[in-house]
Scaffold this motif. Structure first.
Motif, PDB file in Angstrom:
ATOM      1  N   GLY A  28      12.255   0.505  11.285  1.00  0.00           N
ATOM      2  CA  GLY A  28      12.666   1.152  12.527  1.00  0.00           C
ATOM      3  C   GLY A  28      12.978   2.626  12.366  1.00  0.00           C
ATOM      4  N   TYR A  29      13.131   3.065  11.118  1.00  0.00           N
ATOM      5  CA  TYR A  29      13.469   4.479  10.883  1.00  0.00           C
ATOM      6  C   TYR A  29      12.431   5.407  11.510  1.00  0.00           C
ATOM      7  CZ  TYR A  29      14.651   8.821   8.461  1.00  0.00           C
ATOM      8  OH  TYR A  29      14.993  10.131   8.187  1.00  0.00           O
ATOM      9  N   ASP A  30      11.165   5.049  11.384  1.00  0.00           N
ATOM     10  CA  ASP A  30      10.106   5.915  11.905  1.00  0.00           C
ATOM     11  C   ASP A  30       9.931   5.787  13.418  1.00  0.00           C
ATOM     12  OD1 ASP A  30       9.441   7.044   9.477  1.00  0.00           O
ATOM     13  OD2 ASP A  30       8.083   5.407   8.960  1.00  0.00           O
ATOM     14  N   ASP A  33      -2.524   2.500  11.882  1.00  0.00           N
ATOM     15  CA  ASP A  33      -2.494   3.090  13.226  1.00  0.00           C
ATOM     16  C   ASP A  33      -1.255   2.653  14.001  1.00  0.00           C
ATOM     17  OD1 ASP A  33      -4.721   4.645  12.951  1.00  0.00           O
ATOM     18  OD2 ASP A  33      -6.114   3.175  13.793  1.00  0.00           O
ATOM     19  N   LYS A  34      -0.755   1.467  13.680  1.00  0.00           N
ATOM     20  CA  LYS A  34       0.451   0.992  14.369  1.00  0.00           C
ATOM     21  C   LYS A  34       1.719   1.664  13.830  1.00  0.00           C
ATOM     22  CE  LYS A  34       3.018  -3.170  15.512  1.00  0.00           C
ATOM     23  NZ  LYS A  34       3.313  -4.541  15.111  1.00  0.00           N
ATOM     24  N   ASN A  35       1.735   1.936  12.553  1.00  0.00           N
ATOM     25  CA  ASN A  35       2.988   2.367  11.914  1.00  0.00           C
ATOM     26  C   ASN A  35       3.077   3.861  11.589  1.00  0.00           C
ATOM     27  OD1 ASN A  35       4.769  -0.126  11.302  1.00  0.00           O
ATOM     28  ND2 ASN A  35       2.671  -0.790  10.856  1.00  0.00           N
ATOM     29  N   PHE A  36       1.975   4.588  11.769  1.00  0.00           N
ATOM     30  CA  PHE A  36       2.000   6.033  11.493  1.00  0.00           C
ATOM     31  C   PHE A  36       1.384   6.785  12.674  1.00  0.00           C
ATOM     32  CE2 PHE A  36       2.482   4.025   7.450  1.00  0.00           C
ATOM     33  CZ  PHE A  36       3.341   4.864   6.749  1.00  0.00           C
ATOM     34  N   ARG A  37       1.727   8.062  12.782  1.00  0.00           N
ATOM     35  CA  ARG A  37       1.203   8.881  13.877  1.00  0.00           C
ATOM     36  C   ARG A  37      -0.183   9.379  13.501  1.00  0.00           C
ATOM     37  NH1 ARG A  37       5.979  11.307  13.191  1.00  0.00           N
ATOM     38  NH2 ARG A  37       4.965  13.312  12.938  1.00  0.00           N
ATOM     39  N   THR A  38      -1.177   8.558  13.801  1.00  0.00           N
ATOM     40  CA  THR A  38      -2.558   8.833  13.398  1.00  0.00           C
ATOM     41  C   THR A  38      -3.408   9.242  14.589  1.00  0.00           C
ATOM     42  OG1 THR A  38      -3.140   6.520  13.772  1.00  0.00           O
ATOM     43  CG2 THR A  38      -2.445   7.126  11.550  1.00  0.00           C
ATOM     44  N   ASN A  62       5.686  14.893  17.147  1.00  0.00           N
ATOM     45  CA  ASN A  62       4.627  14.641  18.122  1.00  0.00           C
ATOM     46  C   ASN A  62       3.231  14.781  17.521  1.00  0.00           C
ATOM     47  OD1 ASN A  62       6.399  14.149  20.350  1.00  0.00           O
ATOM     48  ND2 ASN A  62       6.868  16.333  20.316  1.00  0.00           N
ATOM     49  N   THR A  63       3.133  15.504  16.415  1.00  0.00           N
ATOM     50  CA  THR A  63       1.818  15.740  15.825  1.00  0.00           C
ATOM     51  C   THR A  63       1.219  14.437  15.305  1.00  0.00           C
ATOM     52  OG1 THR A  63       2.597  17.911  15.145  1.00  0.00           O
ATOM     53  CG2 THR A  63       0.572  17.104  14.118  1.00  0.00           C
ATOM     54  N   LYS A  64      -0.072  14.262  15.601  1.00  0.00           N
ATOM     55  CA  LYS A  64      -0.809  13.137  15.024  1.00  0.00           C
ATOM     56  C   LYS A  64      -1.800  13.672  13.991  1.00  0.00           C
ATOM     57  CE  LYS A  64      -0.161  10.110  18.932  1.00  0.00           C
ATOM     58  NZ  LYS A  64      -0.781   9.242  19.953  1.00  0.00           N
ATOM     59  N   TYR A  65      -2.110  12.836  13.031  1.00  0.00           N
ATOM     60  CA  TYR A  65      -2.864  13.312  11.868  1.00  0.00           C
ATOM     61  C   TYR A  65      -4.145  12.497  11.637  1.00  0.00           C
ATOM     62  CZ  TYR A  65       1.525  15.654  10.736  1.00  0.00           C
ATOM     63  OH  TYR A  65       2.652  16.431  10.787  1.00  0.00           O
ATOM     64  N   PRO A  66      -5.175  13.151  11.095  1.00  0.00           N
ATOM     65  CA  PRO A  66      -6.339  12.390  10.610  1.00  0.00           C
ATOM     66  C   PRO A  66      -5.960  11.616   9.345  1.00  0.00           C
ATOM     67  CG  PRO A  66      -6.564  14.729  10.066  1.00  0.00           C
ATOM     68  CD  PRO A  66      -5.309  14.601  10.895  1.00  0.00           C
ATOM     69  N   VAL A  67      -6.754  10.607   9.033  1.00  0.00           N
ATOM     70  CA  VAL A  67      -6.409   9.716   7.906  1.00  0.00           C
ATOM     71  C   VAL A  67      -7.594   9.515   6.964  1.00  0.00           C
ATOM     72  CG1 VAL A  67      -5.444   7.480   7.253  1.00  0.00           C
ATOM     73  CG2 VAL A  67      -4.926   8.430   9.512  1.00  0.00           C
ATOM     74  N   VAL A  68      -7.338   9.671   5.678  1.00  0.00           N
ATOM     75  CA  VAL A  68      -8.304   9.295   4.631  1.00  0.00           C
ATOM     76  C   VAL A  68      -7.831   8.002   3.981  1.00  0.00           C
ATOM     77  CG1 VAL A  68      -9.286   9.905   2.391  1.00  0.00           C
ATOM     78  CG2 VAL A  68      -8.953  11.678   4.111  1.00  0.00           C
ATOM     79  N   TYR A  69      -8.716   7.026   3.888  1.00  0.00           N
ATOM     80  CA  TYR A  69      -8.454   5.785   3.145  1.00  0.00           C
ATOM     81  C   TYR A  69      -9.167   5.916   1.803  1.00  0.00           C
ATOM     82  CZ  TYR A  69      -6.714   4.049   7.576  1.00  0.00           C
ATOM     83  OH  TYR A  69      -5.977   3.903   8.721  1.00  0.00           O
ATOM     84  N   LEU A  72       0.851  -1.189   0.000  1.00  0.00           N
ATOM     85  CA  LEU A  72       0.000   0.000   0.000  1.00  0.00           C
ATOM     86  C   LEU A  72       0.882   1.233   0.000  1.00  0.00           C
ATOM     87  CD1 LEU A  72       0.227   1.027   3.124  1.00  0.00           C
ATOM     88  CD2 LEU A  72      -1.727  -0.451   3.516  1.00  0.00           C
ATOM     89  N   TYR A  73       0.293   2.360  -0.375  1.00  0.00           N
ATOM     90  CA  TYR A  73       0.991   3.643  -0.395  1.00  0.00           C
ATOM     91  C   TYR A  73       0.400   4.560   0.670  1.00  0.00           C
ATOM     92  CZ  TYR A  73       3.030   2.364  -4.905  1.00  0.00           C
ATOM     93  OH  TYR A  73       3.723   1.745  -5.909  1.00  0.00           O
ATOM     94  N   VAL A  74       1.251   5.367   1.251  1.00  0.00           N
ATOM     95  CA  VAL A  74       0.798   6.296   2.283  1.00  0.00           C
ATOM     96  C   VAL A  74       1.351   7.684   1.992  1.00  0.00           C
ATOM     97  CG1 VAL A  74       0.735   6.775   4.753  1.00  0.00           C
ATOM     98  CG2 VAL A  74       0.832   4.403   3.960  1.00  0.00           C
ATOM     99  N   TYR A  75       0.450   8.634   1.803  1.00  0.00           N
ATOM    100  CA  TYR A  75       0.869  10.039   1.708  1.00  0.00           C
ATOM    101  C   TYR A  75       0.986  10.604   3.108  1.00  0.00           C
ATOM    102  CZ  TYR A  75       0.440  15.121   1.228  1.00  0.00           C
ATOM    103  OH  TYR A  75       0.645  16.476   1.329  1.00  0.00           O
ATOM    104  N   THR A  76       2.135  11.173   3.412  1.00  0.00           N
ATOM    105  CA  THR A  76       2.295  11.924   4.654  1.00  0.00           C
ATOM    106  C   THR A  76       2.592  13.371   4.285  1.00  0.00           C
ATOM    107  OG1 THR A  76       4.606  11.182   4.705  1.00  0.00           O
ATOM    108  CG2 THR A  76       3.060  10.035   6.137  1.00  0.00           C
ATOM    109  N   PRO A  77       1.978  14.312   4.999  1.00  0.00           N
ATOM    110  CA  PRO A  77       2.140  15.720   4.610  1.00  0.00           C
ATOM    111  C   PRO A  77       3.513  16.259   4.977  1.00  0.00           C
ATOM    112  CG  PRO A  77       0.808  15.547   6.602  1.00  0.00           C
ATOM    113  CD  PRO A  77       1.073  14.135   6.148  1.00  0.00           C
TER     114      PRO A  77
END
Lengths: 380, 380
Positions: free
Chosen positions: B161-163, A245-250, A167-174, A154-159
């Motif tokens: 682990g980078y993130d 949710d495990k791998n990104f700051r969501t 520390n910032t957490k973000y909302p997510v669109v699938y 899968l691909y993930v856009y991060t701003p």
């Protein structure tokens, strides 16, 4: 115009490379490979295609409508099409009735195979242009799916700023692709990163993460069937969302989680989204065939109450659970009338639906605009 | 064998889909689109190709060597090739002398256009297989180039682990594609992420960042010319390296920065690397034509001293500056003899060169193995 075509045909007989330079005010399509001058776009958005094929019997360009190419003395075939709608269109070169990708253009996964694409610039539409603004990134990640029992990408856009401000957490669109497409659709044809970069830079959308997964979970695709929908629902809610949710700051509350998609992916968003309102707070449906005529789970006629029990009869409960329920369609799409009817019927029963339409048929320019519109409304 | 071919031709006349299932022990190529059974790989690594084209006059498969396909009664053309070397090979369908990508396969940017590719599994070679190990990510980023005066895309592999571990800094390899390819080569054909994931998981390589940029900096590509080399050197040292050091958690001393590449990209690594030993501490050259016969900056005969003044006459100084100077080549590559001679000449003058060769021609399997080998030696 006829004279111009004669000139083009003559030019085609002398040189491929000089064509785009000589035809005044034409531009090479931005989807061309390297410095290919053709396909080239004329000021009226008609397109000149060329291919050298001295030994072929018949060559056509298939842009939905098929155009016969004309063979010049040196074996270079040429055609100028009618004016084409701005935006992205899949097309094929048809050589002696075999439909293949045009070697002059980039290829994209669509229509179930690698297809040529031509991107016709739209005057004034720069929301997906690359600009001198902070740019996010699109990452590809592997996750293990217990539905397909395989590793999937899968691909993930991060701003912009995601890597700096830790520390910032973000909302997510699938966001989901259409039938015959895959997880590369929203990355490449959809220009998700540039649309979000520009929206965020202008303060029109909140910084958000966008997750672009492959919606063909079962062998053979089959996303529209009820089995396909069920498989995708399981994949989305049990595999994809927990992985993200495990791998990104969501932000993990449902208000900060949205699902949307185009065509088949709009159908997936409708069913998976509305059946999982504990997971998703917002749902977006772009150009879907579920509203009638084409496909929905209960048959050819769309009955919102039958598809999602309570959607009409308990609309106020759905209104409370839905932060944004968004529907869009191309104004030239055969789906537009059924979609408008469905929106009217749902609104009539008190359901809050935000609806928008854009010029164009069943195509990526409408979906780019739909994402642009949806992303600027969601999470507010 | 001839009988089997007759059986295949007969099968081709009845059904495309059943072919791969019926031919005992054959497997569909992993590069096929969706569930296409053909191209299918036979136990001896010969490949059966098929295409339906009732109205074509002549169809060939171009795998370097051209194979004439045979038309069946229902218009399905078939051919079985000779055994093919394991690994990744570009190929084309040639329809009435027009060379196009095969709609049955994925397409890849190579040979200057979108090309079909077939990946023949190699027995025992699982270093680029997807395994149940921690996976890194590949991100696409835009940066502005003051050389091309445009926004350009590059890809960055970050290890697992980078993130999570936000204080660790990593060494960086800058890796270049070959002529006619672009920044997608090492991502897709090269399987950089899987190779690094596996090496790191097994403790065979340090966790590292790999940067995959587009080496075609000037219009028309032209990476091998001295102007092309100079443009790429400026791009790499003034734009790409500073961009990466600014946006990723990198170790910024030269000991922790390496450059390597294949073919044209090997040439770029040789010149840019050895001319910039204040920037790069390690240099890797895979299957490059610079060592003779094909191309180098000073003419057809390779003279290391002429190319890089002091490389032979002051080899001990270069040895001090170079943590790893690595050269590899395919054993079936026409470049192998010149490469071996150049390595011998450099070693003869006391220059430390690590050399390795792998079975295969000028192809991605050799380059996957070269990356696997280089990454396991560098930064140690």
């Amino acid at each position: 115009m006829k004279n111009l075509f004669v000139i083009l045909a003559l030019l085609a007989q002398t040189s491929i490379v000089s064509l785009g330079q000589v035809v005044e005010n034409s531009i090479p399509a931005p989807t061309n490979i390297n410095q290919n001058q053709c396909p080239c776009i004329m000021p009226d958005n008609s397109v000149v295609f060329q291919v050298k094929a001295p030994n072929a019997q018949k060559i056509q360009i298939d842009l939905g409508k098929k155009y016969d190419m004309v063979k010049g003395l040196d074996g270079v075939w040429t055609v100028r099409t009618e004016p084409v709608e701005p935006g992205f269109h899949y097309y094929f070169l048809v050589i002696d009735d075999v439909s293949v990708a045009d070697p002059a253009s980039q290829s994209f996964f669509g229509t179930g195979k690698m297809s040529s694409g031509i991107d016709i610039p739209e005057k004034g539409a720069d929301f997906y242009a690359i600009k001198d603004v902070p740019h996010g990134a699109i990452s590809s990640k592997y996750y293990y799916s217990n539905v397909s029992e395989s590793w999937r990408r899968l691909y993930v856009y991060t701003p912009s700023g995601y890597d700096q401000d830790k520390n910032t957490k973000y909302p997510v669109v699938y966001i989901q692709h259409g039938g015959g497409e895959d997880e590369t659709g929203w990355v490449t044809q959809g220009k998700t990163d540039l649309i979000l970069d520009n929206l965020i830079a202008e303060g029109k959308a909140k910084p958000m993460i966008v997750v672009i997964a492959n919606g063909n979970v079962r062998a053979g695709g089959g996303g529209y069937s009820s089995e396909g929908m069920a498989a995708f629902k399981k994949e989305m809610t049990q595999n994809i969302v927990p992985f993200i949710d495990k791998n990104f700051r969501t932000l993990t509350d449902k208000k900060n989680r949205a699902i949307c998609g185009l065509s088949m992916g709009g159908g997936q968003s409708f069913y998976v989204g509305l059946e999982s309102l504990d997971v998703f707070g917002s749902v977006g449906i772009f150009s879907s065939g579920i509203f009638g005529g084409i496909r929905n789970a209960s048959g050819s006629t769309f009955d919102a109450e039958k598809e999602i029990p309570g959607l009409l009869s308990k609309s106020s409960e759905f209104n409370k659970k839905l932060n944004l329920f968004y529907i869009s369609c191309g104004e030239g799409d055969m789906r537009i009338e059924h979609t408008k009817k469905a929106v009217a019927a749902m609104r009539d029963k008190g359901l809050n639906v935000e609806f928008n339409s854009f010029p164009g048929d069943h195509e990526w320019q409408v979906w780019r605009k739909s994402l642009n519109d949806f992303a600027s409304r969601v999470f507010k």
